[in-house]
Motif scaffolding. Structure first.
Motif, short mmCIF file in Angstrom:
data_model
loop_
_atom_site.label_atom_id
_atom_site.label_comp_id
_atom_site.label_asym_id
_atom_site.label_seq_id
_atom_site.Cartn_x
_atom_site.Cartn_y
_atom_site.Cartn_z
N ARG A 1 8.24 8.43 -8.63
CA ARG A 1 6.84 8.67 -9.03
C ARG A 1 6.77 9.23 -10.44
NH1 ARG A 1 4.70 11.19 -3.36
NH2 ARG A 1 4.15 9.20 -2.42
N ALA B 1 5.03 7.31 -13.51
CA ALA B 1 3.96 7.99 -14.24
C ALA B 1 4.24 8.07 -15.73
CB ALA B 1 3.73 9.39 -13.66
N HIS C 1 4.42 4.77 -4.25
CA HIS C 1 3.00 4.58 -4.53
C HIS C 1 2.24 5.85 -4.16
CE1 HIS C 1 -1.09 3.01 -4.17
NE2 HIS C 1 -0.70 2.18 -5.10
N PRO C 2 1.20 6.19 -4.91
CA PRO C 2 0.43 7.40 -4.60
C PRO C 2 -0.08 7.37 -3.16
CG PRO C 2 -0.27 6.45 -6.69
CD PRO C 2 0.69 5.47 -6.06
N GLU D 1 -6.38 8.68 -11.98
CA GLU D 1 -5.34 9.70 -11.86
C GLU D 1 -3.96 9.10 -11.61
OE1 GLU D 1 -6.55 12.45 -8.85
OE2 GLU D 1 -7.99 13.44 -10.18
N THR D 2 -3.92 7.92 -11.03
CA THR D 2 -2.65 7.29 -10.66
C THR D 2 -2.51 5.93 -11.33
OG1 THR D 2 -3.65 6.33 -8.67
CG2 THR D 2 -2.58 8.49 -8.43
N GLN E 1 0.99 4.20 -11.76
CA GLN E 1 1.52 3.74 -10.48
C GLN E 1 0.71 2.55 -9.96
OE1 GLN E 1 0.75 6.91 -11.29
NE2 GLN E 1 2.13 8.35 -10.31
N GLN E 2 -0.60 2.61 -10.10
CA GLN E 2 -1.47 1.52 -9.65
C GLN E 2 -1.14 0.22 -10.39
OE1 GLN E 2 -3.75 1.65 -7.20
NE2 GLN E 2 -3.76 3.84 -6.85
#
Length: 185
Positions: free
Chosen positions: A9, A13, A49-50, A83-84, A87-88
């Motif tokens: 993560r 990020a 993934h978040p 915010e993610t 990752q998205q």
């Protein structure tokens, strides 16, 4: 396993798409241990993934009307996307790549947003049929999320704030259209 996921993560990020080896090194875990948990990059990144296990995107005291509820969900959903975002974007890219073999689908592509949007539009029961609500949910979902954010920012040239406002406007316009003129088919 938690250390591997946390390391992955962090690397994602930071804009990287780590291999299992890279995540193992960053986590201070032996390669052999890492490969016991993750057979490859796809599996590692899916695990990294978040968290999207939320059952609702509505606030504690949600509005009573469909328009207010839908806007609240779109605002919260797009906030989570921003915010993610790194990752998205990674997961979007992976979801577009070929995944050979049974069971190779990425777990994030399960339509969680469909449930959140359906819940937001519950006040439409009686006004629209279940099928019409589902069509509206699909139309709204096509206009929000990482796919829309990528298009609006990377192709359309909008900054993130304007992209989010565009998504909110589109979701509300689709709802208004469905309520005043109905849906196709």
């Amino acid at each position: 396993m938690d250390a591997l996921v946390a390391a992955a993560r962090t690397l994602v990020a930071a804009g990287r798409t780590p291999t299992v080896d890279e995540a193992a090194q960053a986590a201070g875990v032996a390669r052999s241990t890492a490969y016991r948990y993750f057979t490859g990059r796809r599996e590692l990144l899916a695990a990294a993934h978040p968290e999207t296990a939320r059952t609702s995107m509505l606030p504690e005291a949600p509005p009573l009307d469909a328009a207010g509820r839908l806007d609240a969900v779109v605002v919260e959903f797009t906030r989570m996307i921003l915010e993610t975002e790194a990752q998205q974007r990674t997961m979007l890219r992976l979801s577009l790549e070929s995944a050979d073999g049974p069971g190779r689908r990425l777990p994030l592509r399960q339509g969680r947003a469909i449930g959140w949007l359906t819940e937001a539009l519950m006040p439409l029961q009686g006004e629209l049929t279940d099928e019409q609500v589902h069509k509206l949910v699909l139309a709204v979902r096509s206009a929000i999320g990482i796919e829309a954010l990528v298009w609006l920012t990377d192709v359309g040239g909008l900054d993130r704030e304007d992209a989010i406002e565009s998504m909110r406007w589109t979701a509300n316009a689709l709802l208004a259209k469905a309520q005043t003129e109905g849906l196709w088919g």
